[in-house]
Scaffold this motif. Structure first.
Motif, PDB file in Angstrom:
ATOM      1  N   THR A 107       0.864  -1.176   0.000  1.00 39.92           N
ATOM      2  CA  THR A 107       0.000   0.000   0.000  1.00 39.92           C
ATOM      3  C   THR A 107       0.898   1.223   0.000  1.00 39.92           C
ATOM      4  OG1 THR A 107      -1.661  -1.165   1.295  1.00 39.92           O
ATOM      5  CG2 THR A 107      -1.817   1.225   1.235  1.00 39.92           C
ATOM      6  N   THR A 108       0.549   2.189  -0.819  1.00 36.71           N
ATOM      7  CA  THR A 108       1.363   3.399  -0.840  1.00 36.71           C
ATOM      8  C   THR A 108       0.473   4.624  -0.776  1.00 36.71           C
ATOM      9  OG1 THR A 108       3.109   4.581  -1.988  1.00 36.71           O
ATOM     10  CG2 THR A 108       1.401   3.604  -3.368  1.00 36.71           C
ATOM     11  N   TYR A 109       1.005   5.695  -0.204  1.00 36.38           N
ATOM     12  CA  TYR A 109       0.316   6.976  -0.183  1.00 36.38           C
ATOM     13  C   TYR A 109       1.299   8.058  -0.554  1.00 36.38           C
ATOM     14  CZ  TYR A 109      -3.387   4.676   2.481  1.00 36.38           C
ATOM     15  OH  TYR A 109      -4.377   3.855   2.877  1.00 36.38           O
ATOM     16  N   ASP A 110       0.714   9.184  -0.850  1.00 34.72           N
ATOM     17  CA  ASP A 110       1.458  10.411  -0.978  1.00 34.72           C
ATOM     18  C   ASP A 110       2.301  10.638   0.286  1.00 34.72           C
ATOM     19  OD1 ASP A 110       0.896  12.844  -2.856  1.00 34.72           O
ATOM     20  OD2 ASP A 110       1.253  13.612  -0.836  1.00 34.72           O
ATOM     21  N   TRP A 111       3.470  11.223   0.160  1.00 37.41           N
ATOM     22  CA  TRP A 111       4.430  11.298   1.249  1.00 37.41           C
ATOM     23  C   TRP A 111       3.854  11.830   2.563  1.00 37.41           C
ATOM     24  CZ3 TRP A 111       8.241   9.401   3.582  1.00 37.41           C
ATOM     25  CH2 TRP A 111       9.052  10.139   4.460  1.00 37.41           C
TER      26      TRP A 111
END
Lengths: 311, 296, 522
Positions: free
Chosen positions: C392-396
């Motif tokens: 899962t990734t998000y904006d920093w």
């Protein structure tokens, strides 16, 4: 005529209300606490409570919507959870860039599409016709983000003619606008061609020809004018596709438009901005369709202005 | 069942099988459409037999060949972890076809009944449904899908739902138009007067006449769905690693356009050809099903 | 026909109005002394209360200065403070401030301003009850900031705290004009920083660029450059192209695959610099999955760090051998965990996970060099021992807010992060990440690591002035942490920047800042 325009305007109102309801619902549909979604992932418990109170999240949905729409009409779309700035500020910083991009893309698409379509129609089955129709087929099928990358490889990396991304001079605009406009150009070319062919078969063209009018006059004055009607419709519809495509193209070319803002905001779980961006694009699209309908009414004298079923 | 019904059901669709054969005859003569069909057949075979055809496991890494271009071992080159691009594209066709078919099915299953019922009954119901559809249509194309993903979260399943929902209004409009055109015809009135239930009239007598446009539209819609899904994958909102989804592959491959452009070129071409296949077939089907165009 | 003509003219007019009216502004052209730098991540914020990353520090330090500056050679240099001395009992420090300095808005820089900024940072004094800075732990030992006279402040501590001067050099503790902070509306954070630095803030177009112009009245002498622009270009490939076409003068974080090619290109210099950052994958130790140390070690053995460095980084960087990098005071070589699949499988089997398990792995994209690629490789390597990691990734900014949370709010089983020990002292690298008092929301012990021995060692090292003794304490702490394996230790980052050869004087700082105040264009 003006009556028609006004009626058409009035009919857009329920749609806009519906759009606002749908956008209002976005945050309420998200699994979890809407107050937390609006306040941002790292907000303090106190701030989440404050948001809950401000938006009356413990009240009924109709009360919440009333608050939402009242704020909306006053230009208050809340604050970005990421930058902390008002959503309206974020949107209006970016929106002009998207307009410039899509308008330029539409301009390119219109010029390229119309000319290719007309030439193809008048020289049916010629090499040009075959080549441009094949190009149009590919143009419609090619993913816009792939085209963008291919243009980058060709024009920025290999030839070094144009910048590969960012915004600044008119040079920065060329590749993204071309990328975005190409699919639409392909579609316009195809519609123009078939529409021209259709018209050229009509009786009045035969009559015009038999009257000994010069072919060019026949084509441009009589045929083109009438062939334009379906083209305008398609252009109106295409504007939506174009706005959608802008999301992708803006990402490829680091163009700071509203589409990229929206995608960034989704990845940042910045729901107030997502909401605002979706709302703005939808409203803009509704207005564009409105304008198209009006232009359409100008173009086609056969339309009875009382009818809404223009298609 | 009664005799009258048999008579009526024959009325709207005279010689159904010959009609089909006629469509096929027209289609077969259309070289572009046949080319499209061939491309699609090829993709379908790739998707079904991917495990047999692919030279490598699509997620197997081999750091020694990372980022190398096409070679005899890796015909379309290897990616940043040394995975075989050809194998990944083969397996990717499964993802794209599945997304295309399922999302269009979702759109059809929701959109068609709504359109049919709305048009058949008309009046206030129709007006209401129309306004709802107007609202959905106010969100241009892929944006509606992006919005749905924003709510549901990223992932392939959600992309199918999102793209499916985004195609609902297209079906509703299409079916509504067709039903409107058909419902005023004599045989429907005749069926009504015979006291046949509405549901039966819609299903047995009206829908078969809308089938043509639905099939044509679905062919185009699958193409659109594949493009949208690839777009979502490109934006990072679709398939997640290590799934070999074309849009996602292409997106990641952009980092290497200077040194390894095979990572963007080939997945893009795969999307292009699959979409082109559906579009060509759709064009052919439309011409074959439209009696007007048959004259030319 | 006239109708169409009219229509055409009107739409053409509309078009030109649109294009001219909304067109992109004047370009900050790369001519004369106008420097343009492209970086990958945009600052999440420039408010000391909210700053969390090196990109924010890089931009901010051009406009806003610290009391003390940590030079690239690791020494502390006077900045807004000319000197700093401890009191005899070591429980307070006296800072002599630079005189005659004013903020960009004309406000004077003095002891009151220092107190205002530090109090705001710590949420003490007038700011009691407000939100403290995310990095307030830097000044965790400070009890009070006292104004002695106009140019002297006394910083009171609750105990001896050896690294206080290093901590004051941290880029997130910049001195802003109190008047500008005062003017912020409730809920607003600094968007237009007003400091004392060599450059003045002009504009910040989110998602695009940060533009600043030279401060002709800078106390250290006006810079040669007329302006500096930081462009935010997340796509590494685009940054390279921009450098090659001359759109920008320097780029940060060159993609490894481009290094060879850029080095061969005339007119472009590739600059390698060490970094003080380690990259790791932290476990959520409150998670039952990772209660067993054998599982934690198994995953360490399953990762082929050498392959990651060789393939993904083209040899730049090195496998981690401790939770901090060798350049840091207090470093001890404890590792690395050698790649050993069999051992990993054995350990997993012993822990009752012979068939592996599923886990949620969160990671940033575009923040650290090749982060998403590294995580993809890790995913593939973990699959070899049956551990199925979904990503899962998000904006920093959101990513930080999502993983740096108290245990009950954690959605992840493991997370990828990096930590730069920017004070060059092990305290900052170990205390903040492994002391049990530093669990979020209080600090950055995101793995929820708790070990009494380690706590005791780190506490003792803080109040021990003798460097040799301190070194020994850190060595013991590092050994314990290494064997406890609260992280999958990945690698020590290497920095690769590239600069057009006609640009001189840029500072490529080990803290991952690119500083332009001494730079000029030939």
């Amino acid at each position: 005529m003006y009556g028609y325009v006004i009626r058409r305007l009035l009919l857009a109102v329920p749609v806009l209300i519906g759009v606002s309801i749908l956008v209002f619902a976005i945050i309420r549909f998200i699994p979890g606490d809407p107050a937390r979604a609006i306040a941002g992932v790292h907000a303090s418990t106190e701030y989440i409570e404050q948001v809950r109170k401000e938006l009356l999240l413990d009240e009924g949905l109709h009360v919440q919507y009333y608050v939402y729409i009242t704020n909306l009409l006053q230009g208050d779309l809340g604050r970005s959870t990421f930058t902390g700035r008002p959503v309206t500020v974020e949107l209006f910083n970016r929106f002009p860039n998207t307009i410039v991009l899509s308008a330029s893309a539409m301009l390119i698409a219109t010029i390229v599409g119309l000319s290719a379509g007309i030439i193809s129609a008048t020289r049916r089955y010629s090499l040009f016709d075959n080549a441009s129709m094949l190009g149009a087929l590919v143009g419609v099928a090619a993913p816009v983000f792939w085209l963008g990358v291919m243009f980058q490889i060709l024009f920025s990396v290999n030839l070094g003619w144009l910048p590969s991304g960012g915004m600044g001079t008119w040079k920065h605009l060329i590749l993204p606008a071309l990328t975005l406009g190409l699919a639409t150009a392909a579609l316009i070319a195809r519609i123009t061609r078939s529409s021209m062919l259709e018209v050229l078969r009509q009786d009045y063209i035969t009559t015009a020809r038999s009257k000994g009018l010069v072919e060019r006059v026949v084509i441009y004055k009589h045929a083109f004018k009438n062939a334009l009607i379906p083209v305008v419709t398609v252009m109106g519809l295409q504007f939506g596709t174009l706005l959608g495509g802008a999301v992708l193209v803006e990402t490829v070319f680091s163009w700071p438009g509203i589409g990229r803002l929206m995608v960034d905001s989704i990845l940042a779980r910045d729901y107030p901005v997502v909401q605002g961006a979706v709302l703005l694009l939808a409203v803009f699209f509704v207005l564009i369709n409105l304008v198209v309908d009006v232009i359409y009414a100008f173009l086609d004298p056969r339309i009875s202005y009382g009818s809404r079923e223009v298609d | 069942m009664s005799k009258t019904e048999c008579v009526i059901s024959k009325l709207p669709t005279p010689q159904r099988d010959t009609e089909l054969r006629q469509v096929w005859r027209h289609l077969r003569r259309n070289r572009l459409a046949m080319a499209g069909l061939a491309v699609l057949a090829l993709f379908l075979l790739c998707a079904i037999f991917a495990p047999l055809l692919a030279p490598y496991d699509p997620i197997e890494t081999n750091y020694d060949v990372a980022l190398q271009g096409p070679s005899t071992e890796n015909v379309l080159g290897a990616d940043w972890l040394g995975r075989d691009v050809f194998s990944r594209i083969l397996f990717g066709s499964r993802i794209s076809l599945t997304i295309g078919l399922i999302s269009v099915t979702i759109g059809m299953v929701i959109g068609v009944p709504i359109g049919a019922i709305s048009a058949y009954y008309g009046g206030k119901l129709d007006l209401f449904v129309q306004r709802l559809i107007d609202i959905l249509i106010a969100f241009p194309g892929i944006l509606l899908a992006i919005m749905v993903v924003a709510v549901l979260g990223v992932g392939v399943e959600n992309v199918m739902i999102a793209v499916g929902i985004a195609s609902v209004p297209i079906y509703t409009r299409l079916v509504r138009g067709s039903v409107m055109a058909v419902k005023e015809q004599g045989y429907v009135a005749a069926a009504k007067s015979l006291g046949i239930r509405d549901a039966r009239i819609i299903l047995r007598h009206i829908m078969p006449n809308c089938l043509g446009p639905i099939i044509v539209q679905s062919t185009f819609q699958i193409a659109t769905a594949i493009l949208w899904a690839a777009g979502l994958g490109f934006l990072g909102l679709g398939a997640q690693p290590p799934d070999p989804e074309w849009g996602a592959m292409l997106s990641k491959g952009r980092e290497y356009i200077r040194t390894a452009h095979h990572l963007t070129t080939y997945p893009g071409l795969a999307i292009l050809f699959m979409v082109l296949g559906f579009n060509l077939l759709g064009d052919g089907l439309r011409d074959a099903l439209d009696p007007r165009s048959r004259k030319y | 026909m006239k109708k169409y003509l009219a229509l055409l003219v009107v739409s053409a007019l509309l078009f030109s109005v649109l294009i001219v009216g909304c067109g992109p502004g004047e370009e900050a052209v790369a001519e004369g002394q106008d420097l343009v730098i492209a970086m990958g991540a945009e600052p999440e914020n420039l408010d000391p209360l909210k700053m969390m990353s090196a990109p924010a520090a890089t931009v901010a330090e051009h406009v806003v200065e610290n009391l003390i500056y940590l030079a690239e050679d690791g020494t502390l240099k006077p900045a807004l403070a000319e000197s700093w001395e401890p009191a005899e009992d070591g429980l307070s420090w006296f800072l002599k401030l630079r005189q005659g300095v004013s903020f960009h808005d004309g406000e004077p820089f003095n002891a009151e301003a220092v107190k205002y900024n530090l109090d705001r940072f710590m949420a003490k004094g007038d700011f009691e009850g407000g939100d403290a800075a995310v990095f307030a732990f830097l000044l965790g030992r400070v009890t009070e900031v006292e104004v002695v006279d106009e140019y002297t402040v006394q910083i009171h501590l609750d105990d001896i705290f050896a690294p206080i001067a290093s901590h004051l050099s941290h880029s997130f503790i910049g001195m802003h004009s109190p008047a500008s902070l005062e003017a912020l509306a409730a809920g607003d954070y600094v968007e237009a920083p007003i400091g004392t630095g060599p450059f003045k803030y002009v504009s910040w177009d989110r998602g695009e660029q940060f533009y600043m112009e030279k401060n002709a009245d800078y106390w250290g002498g006006a810079p040669t450059l007329d302006s500096v622009t930081f462009k935010f270009v997340p796509e590494a490939g685009s940054r390279v192209i921009m450098l090659e076409t001359g759109e920008v003068h320097a780029i940060m974080a060159v993609p490894p695959t481009e290094i060879d090619r850029l080095e061969a290109e005339a007119g472009i210099d590739v600059v390698f610099q060490n970094s003080v950052r380690v990259i790791y994958i932290g476990y959520n130790l409150e998670d039952d999955l990772f209660k067993d140390v054998r599982v934690r070690q198994a995953l360490n053995y399953a990762i082929n760090k050498e392959a990651i460095i060789a393939t993904i980084f083209q040899g730049v960087g090195e496998p981690s051998s401790a939770p901090i990098v060798p350049a840091i005071f207090g470093y001890t070589e404890a590792g690395p965990y050698e790649y050993d699949l069999e051992k990993a499988k054995d350990l997993l089997a012993q822990a009752g996970h012979a068939d592996g398990f599923d886990m949620e792995l969160f990671h940033p994209t575009g923040r650290y060099p090749q982060d998403a690629t590294v995580i993809e490789a890790v995913q593939a390597m973990l699959a070899d021992i049956g551990v199925n990691a979904s990503l899962t990734t998000y904006d920093w900014g959101t990513y930080l807010d999502t993983v740096i949370v108290p245990p009950d709010q954690a959605e992840h089983d493991a997370y990828m992060l990096g930590w730069g020990t920017v004070t060059l002292d092990a305290d900052y690298g170990l205390y903040a990440l492994f002391h049990s008092s530093q669990w979020p929301p209080a600090g950055n012990n995101v793995s929820y690591y708790a070990n009494d021995e380690v706590d005791a060692l780190l506490d003792e090292a803080r109040v021990t002035p003798d460097r040799t003794v301190r070194e020994g304490l850190y060595r013991d702490a590092i050994d314990i942490v290494w064997n406890d394996a609260p992280w999958i230790f990945l690698h020590n980052e290497g920095q690769v920047n590239a600069v057009r050869s006609n640009v001189k004087g840029l500072i490529h700082h080990p803290l991952e800042n690119l500083s332009a105040w001494d730079a000029y264009i030939q």
